[in-house]
Design an enzyme around this catalytic site. Structure first.
Site, PDB file in Angstrom:
ATOM      1  N   GLY A  48       0.976  -1.192  -0.086  1.00  0.00           N
ATOM      2  CA  GLY A  48      -0.005   0.108   0.176  1.00  0.00           C
ATOM      3  C   GLY A  48       0.789   1.248  -0.036  1.00  0.00           C
ATOM      4  N   GLY A  52      -0.891   8.190   0.856  1.00  0.00           N
ATOM      5  CA  GLY A  52      -1.190   8.445   2.294  1.00  0.00           C
ATOM      6  C   GLY A  52       0.064   7.831   3.204  1.00  0.00           C
ATOM      7  N   LEU A 139      -2.656  -1.010   3.656  1.00  0.00           N
ATOM      8  CA  LEU A 139      -3.538  -1.175   2.590  1.00  0.00           C
ATOM      9  C   LEU A 139      -4.872  -0.227   3.214  1.00  0.00           C
ATOM     10  CD1 LEU A 139      -3.870  -4.744   0.962  1.00  0.00           C
ATOM     11  CD2 LEU A 139      -2.860  -2.669   0.150  1.00  0.00           C
ATOM     12  N   ALA A 140      -5.640   0.186   2.092  1.00  0.00           N
ATOM     13  CA  ALA A 140      -6.929   0.786   2.466  1.00  0.00           C
ATOM     14  C   ALA A 140      -7.705   0.302   1.221  1.00  0.00           C
ATOM     15  CB  ALA A 140      -7.050   2.211   2.810  1.00  0.00           C
ATOM     16  N   TYR A 235     -16.982   4.496  13.408  1.00  0.00           N
ATOM     17  CA  TYR A 235     -15.460   4.178  12.994  1.00  0.00           C
ATOM     18  C   TYR A 235     -15.195   3.015  13.938  1.00  0.00           C
ATOM     19  CZ  TYR A 235     -10.987   3.772  11.204  1.00  0.00           C
ATOM     20  OH  TYR A 235      -9.845   3.269  10.558  1.00  0.00           O
ATOM     21  N   LYS A 244     -10.672  -3.411  12.272  1.00  0.00           N
ATOM     22  CA  LYS A 244      -9.212  -3.121  13.033  1.00  0.00           C
ATOM     23  C   LYS A 244      -9.144  -3.762  14.261  1.00  0.00           C
ATOM     24  CE  LYS A 244      -7.926   0.201  10.192  1.00  0.00           C
ATOM     25  NZ  LYS A 244      -6.999  -0.178   9.339  1.00  0.00           N
ATOM     26  N   LEU A 274      -6.524  12.065   9.117  1.00  0.00           N
ATOM     27  CA  LEU A 274      -5.977  12.901   8.018  1.00  0.00           C
ATOM     28  C   LEU A 274      -6.449  12.650   6.791  1.00  0.00           C
ATOM     29  CD1 LEU A 274      -2.053  12.402   8.533  1.00  0.00           C
ATOM     30  CD2 LEU A 274      -3.442  14.566   9.053  1.00  0.00           C
ATOM     31  N   THR A 276      -6.966  11.662   3.342  1.00  0.00           N
ATOM     32  CA  THR A 276      -6.327  10.746   2.313  1.00  0.00           C
ATOM     33  C   THR A 276      -7.602  10.423   1.591  1.00  0.00           C
ATOM     34  OG1 THR A 276      -6.664   8.682   3.701  1.00  0.00           O
ATOM     35  CG2 THR A 276      -4.898   9.828   3.947  1.00  0.00           C
TER      36      THR A 276
HETATM   37  P1  NAD Z   1      -4.658   5.739   1.167  1.00  0.00           P
HETATM   38  O1  NAD Z   1      -6.077   5.472   0.360  1.00  0.00           O
HETATM   39  O2  NAD Z   1      -4.270   6.938   1.043  1.00  0.00           O
HETATM   40  O3  NAD Z   1      -3.932   4.626   0.394  1.00  0.00           O
HETATM   41  C1  NAD Z   1      -4.092   3.317   0.170  1.00  0.00           C
HETATM   42  C2  NAD Z   1      -2.960   2.425  -0.401  1.00  0.00           C
HETATM   43  O4  NAD Z   1      -3.255   0.985  -0.777  1.00  0.00           O
HETATM   44  C3  NAD Z   1      -2.818   3.142  -1.751  1.00  0.00           C
HETATM   45  O5  NAD Z   1      -1.364   2.832  -1.950  1.00  0.00           O
HETATM   46  C4  NAD Z   1      -3.459   2.138  -2.794  1.00  0.00           C
HETATM   47  O6  NAD Z   1      -2.596   1.927  -4.139  1.00  0.00           O
HETATM   48  C5  NAD Z   1      -3.172   0.598  -1.956  1.00  0.00           C
HETATM   49  N1  NAD Z   1      -4.231  -0.275  -2.289  1.00  0.00           N
HETATM   50  C6  NAD Z   1      -5.455  -0.435  -2.189  1.00  0.00           C
HETATM   51  N2  NAD Z   1      -5.993  -1.409  -2.493  1.00  0.00           N
HETATM   52  C7  NAD Z   1      -5.022  -2.493  -3.026  1.00  0.00           C
HETATM   53  C8  NAD Z   1      -4.650  -3.548  -3.370  1.00  0.00           C
HETATM   54  N3  NAD Z   1      -5.894  -4.258  -3.575  1.00  0.00           N
HETATM   55  N4  NAD Z   1      -3.548  -3.997  -3.814  1.00  0.00           N
HETATM   56  C9  NAD Z   1      -2.452  -3.319  -3.642  1.00  0.00           C
HETATM   57  N5  NAD Z   1      -2.481  -2.081  -3.029  1.00  0.00           N
HETATM   58  C10 NAD Z   1      -3.903  -1.512  -2.960  1.00  0.00           C
HETATM   59  O7  NAD Z   1      -4.885   5.147   2.552  1.00  0.00           O
HETATM   60  P2  NAD Z   1      -4.469   5.703   4.079  1.00  0.00           P
HETATM   61  O8  NAD Z   1      -5.613   6.616   4.440  1.00  0.00           O
HETATM   62  O9  NAD Z   1      -3.015   6.066   4.099  1.00  0.00           O
HETATM   63  O10 NAD Z   1      -4.696   4.305   4.820  1.00  0.00           O
HETATM   64  C11 NAD Z   1      -3.627   3.512   4.929  1.00  0.00           C
HETATM   65  C12 NAD Z   1      -3.825   2.813   6.351  1.00  0.00           C
HETATM   66  O11 NAD Z   1      -3.727   3.674   7.461  1.00  0.00           O
HETATM   67  C13 NAD Z   1      -5.266   2.023   6.437  1.00  0.00           C
HETATM   68  O12 NAD Z   1      -5.101   0.793   7.219  1.00  0.00           O
HETATM   69  C14 NAD Z   1      -5.955   2.919   7.221  1.00  0.00           C
HETATM   70  O13 NAD Z   1      -6.933   2.544   8.085  1.00  0.00           O
HETATM   71  C15 NAD Z   1      -4.935   3.555   8.139  1.00  0.00           C
HETATM   72  N6  NAD Z   1      -5.262   4.945   8.755  1.00  0.00           N
HETATM   73  C16 NAD Z   1      -5.666   6.068   7.874  1.00  0.00           C
HETATM   74  C17 NAD Z   1      -5.886   7.332   8.687  1.00  0.00           C
HETATM   75  C18 NAD Z   1      -6.504   8.392   7.913  1.00  0.00           C
HETATM   76  O14 NAD Z   1      -6.966   9.337   8.616  1.00  0.00           O
HETATM   77  N7  NAD Z   1      -6.265   8.457   6.723  1.00  0.00           N
HETATM   78  C19 NAD Z   1      -5.508   7.304  10.195  1.00  0.00           C
HETATM   79  C20 NAD Z   1      -5.255   6.311  11.010  1.00  0.00           C
HETATM   80  C21 NAD Z   1      -5.066   5.062  10.310  1.00  0.00           C
END
Ligand code: NAD
Length: 395
Positions: A48, A52, A139-140, A235, A244, A274, A276
């Site tokens: 991933g 983000g 991954l998300a 959430y 989670k 954040l 994303t």
């Molecule tokens: P994002 O959408 O910015 O990025 C997701 C990434 O996953 C991308 O690189 C995308 O290409 C990849 N991806 C998605 N499906 C895929 C697949 N099938 N195969 C390969 N790659 C794949 O997401 P993010 O917000 O950075 O989230 C990443 C993690 O951080 C998640 O677990 C999310 O729950 C966690 N998180 C996010 C936040 C927030 O506020 N954004 C806060 C805390 C934790």
């Protein structure tokens, strides 16, 4: 072509290659300015890695501790006359910058949930790096094709048990309204856990472990969110929260695997809310983020993905002091978000927000700026009126 933002709901369907490159460069500059991370990892796999938190982790590993990185991501490539999704351009920009700095960088574009991508990565590690010191699982995804059954599972963002009504904002139009979300069915809860839970992380670690590709003492981290009570129904206590919880279950199982491998470890880092691509799809959360940004910026404690990940690596995973864990065994880089002064202020502002006062009492302007930056728009030094070539091959 001249590429401008085209926003459709919570997504922008265009992306700017030079803008994405400028965004990646901003993040690289931040990590470089913070200085080297002593004892940081040297061989890192990020699942991933194109957007983000995963992209920020990859940049921190490469430019903070000189790591060779492999990145796995799923993006739409560019075509003649049609821009790619932004993670495509981010990955190209990252790879060019890393190689220019003499760092190994290799990309795997495809479905991280599949057996095939895992096999490709295993072969590449064997051939190029030998072993891995750190696996970041970031991954998300809205769906997962199960590698054994072939069934397609879709994740949903819904409450559990009862409908949930709260305020939400249409970030593009600036309209605050009330939204009611019906509770998830049992099948939807199970599907969300299958997509966003810990099973795939375990499968990655199993594949790497079986092939003896985890260096002694290797670590692994995955990311989660907890947040304030105002978002819990959608959430923490909703379908995504159940996923989670499963990620935390997986962290414990992987931790046991890594502990037996030269005293390594696996854990969850709880990160800050954040803007994303993923978080913008969650109802209610963008309004919370807009309020949070206002308060944290005023206090001087605001951080983006890169600040969060640089701090996670430099002060926790590879910090001079031992990492600090909460009662649940999680690292908390959401610490500055969750302090009572900030959360009490969120609670006071929340009931007062309306369409009319949105600009004044929240940082909706900052939210929009950050949202556009995800797609490479609004970066200093980029001429958005100039012709730009959308079709950029992956390196
Ligand atoms: P994002 O959408 O910015 O990025 C997701 C990434 O996953 C991308 O690189 C995308 O290409 C990849 N991806 C998605 N499906 C895929 C697949 N099938 N195969 C390969 N790659 C794949 O997401 P993010 O917000 O950075 O989230 C990443 C993690 O951080 C998640 O677990 C999310 O729950 C966690 N998180 C996010 C936040 C927030 O506020 N954004 C806060 C805390 C934790």
């Amino acid at each position: 072509m001249i590429i401008k933002p085209k926003i459709r709901g919570f997504i922008c369907v265009t992306a700017h290659p030079e803008g994405c490159a400028a965004h990646v460069q901003e993040w690289i500059n931040h990590v470089k300015a913070k200085g080297p991370i002593a004892n940081g990892p040297k061989r890192v796999l990020v699942v991933g890695s194109s957007m983000g938190y995963g992209l920020a982790s990859r940049i921190t590993a490469a430019f903070g501790s000189g790591a060779a990185t492999m990145g796995v991501f799923f993006e739409r490539p560019s075509e003649e006359g049609r821009p790619a999704t932004p993670g495509w351009y981010n990955s190209i920009a990252f790879t060019q910058a890393a190689r220019k700095a003499g760092l190994y960088a290799r990309n795997f574009m495809g479905d991280a949930f599949s057996v095939d991508i895992k096999r490709q990565v295993v072969e590449a590690i064997k051939a190029d790096l030998g072993q891995i010191d750190l696996v970041v699982y970031s991954l998300a995804s809205p769906r997962r094709t199960h590698p054994v059954t072939g069934a397609v599972h879709k994740s949903v963002l819904k409450p559990i048990g009862a409908p949930y009504t709260n305020k939400t904002v249409d970030t593009d139009r600036g309209v605050v309204s009330e939204v009611t979300i019906e509770p998830a069915s049992e099948a939807e809860i199970a599907d969300t856990v299958t997509v966003m839970g810990g099973q795939d992380w375990e499968l990655w670690m199993q594949a790497l472990g079986e092939a003896k590709l985890l260096a002694p003492g290797a670590q692994s981290v995955a990311y989660s969110y907890i947040g304030p009570e105002v978002t819990w129904d959608i959430y923490k206590n909703g379908t995504i929260g159940m996923a989670k919880n499963d990620l935390e279950r997986a962290a414990k199982a992987i931790n046991a695997q890594l502990k037996a491998n030269g005293n390594g470890r696996a854990f969850i880092s709880v990160n800050k809310a954040l803007v994303t691509q993923s978080s913008s799809a969650i109802p209610v959360v963008p309004l919370y983020i807009a309020i949070l940004y206002k308060l944290m910026k005023a206090r001087g404690t605001h951080e983006g993905c890169i600040e969060q990940m640089q701090r996670l690596f430099a002060q926790q995973i590879y910090g001079p002091k031992a990492a600090t864990f909460d009662d649940g065994g999680r690292v908390r880089v959401d610490d500055l978000e969750m302090i009572p002064e900030i959360q009490n202020a969120v609670r006071q502002i929340w009931p007062t927000v309306t369409t009319e006062n949105l600009e004044a009492v929240t940082d909706i302007a900052g939210y929009r700026t950050e949202f556009l930056k995800l797609f490479g728009f609004g970066l200093a030094g980029v001429n958005y009126d100039a012709e730009t070539e959308p079709h950029v091959p992956m390196n």
